[in-house]
Design an enzyme around this catalytic site. Structure first.
Site: not given
Length: 260
Positions: A66, A112
């Site tokens: 992320a 992520g």
């Protein structure tokens, strides 16, 4: 629809979504998550799209994580909202699509990025891929489903080790634990995905959607997977695909599914 952070291509009922932020190693930011949501939603509603392939641009990363700069100064409440919104818009959304989604892990899939790959229905990887959930090294935990999907896929013990150590797995190790289905060279990754997609396309997209629903239900709290399977099985009998599939079998010919 025009996107800034992703590319979408369609060929012979196969759509390919490429996360296109090479300078950021395809890291997920808010805008990219929103664009991915829109792309997946549109493709899932397109009757001419039977399989979706998801990959990252370049040869270094699928998604390297992320975009930490977006949330480094968030409060507790903001952090909770970030995880909830991300799961709703993308990770849970992809997992529950009726259109099969295959992740092509073409390099680093961290944080992520691994969580996004795990939300896809299955994964294939290039031999240079490295996967892991390094969030504890940042003083946080995986927030996009990583603490749930990783144990489901590789077992609780190994998942605990990876999360606690913030370590990484090689592609071959990921394959040994069942996290990815195949490991091939970078050059072979897309052709293999297209070959698998070609096999999927020959079958009933309605039945495949019901199968996804039934399999997923077995991993959801409060749901009885066997009961969901019975309901989905019964629902198939009311479809045109069932009539065509069984008729074709009895007539000893290949089916031509209307996908209805």
């Amino acid at each position: 629809m025009n996107f800034e952070n992703i590319l979408v291509e369609k060929t012979n009922e196969i759509a390919t979504i490429t996360i296109n932020r090479p300078k950021k190693l395809n890291a997920l930011n808010k805008a990219t998550i929103e664009e991915l949501h829109e792309a997946f939603k549109d493709l899932n509603n397109d009757v001419n799209t039977k399989v979706i392939l998801l990959t990252g641009s370049g040869d270094k990363a699928f998604v390297a994580g992320a975009d930490i700069s977006e949330f480094a100064h968030f409060s507790e409440a903001e952090g909770g909202k970030l995880a909830a919104k991300g799961q709703e818009l993308l990770f849970d959304f992809v997992e529950n699509l009726s259109t099969p989604v295959i992740a092509l892990v073409n390099g680093f899939a961290l944080g992520g990025g691994l969580e996004l790959a795990m939300s896809c229905h299955f994964r294939i990887a290039s031999d240079n891929a490295r996967v892991g959930l390094p969030e504890t090294s940042l003083g946080v935990i995986p927030g996009y489903g990583g603490t749930q999907r990783l144990p489901q896929l590789i077992g609780k013990g190994k998942a605990m080790e990876l999360i606690m150590t913030a370590g990484m797995m090689s592609a071959e190790e990921a394959k040994a634990y069942g996290l990815v289905n195949y490991v091939v060279t970078q050059e072979e990754l897309k052709p293999l995905a297209e070959k698998i997609a070609g096999k999927i396309i020959k079958n009933s997209s309605v039945a495949i959607g019901k199968a996804i629903e039934a399999v997923n239900s077995g991993f959801k709290d409060g749901e009885n997977g066997y009961k969901s399977e019975i309901n989905a099985f019964g629902a198939c009998f009311g479809t045109e695909d069932f009539k065509e599939g069984t008729t074709a079998f009895l007539e000893k010919r290949k089916p031509n599914f209307p996908n209805k």
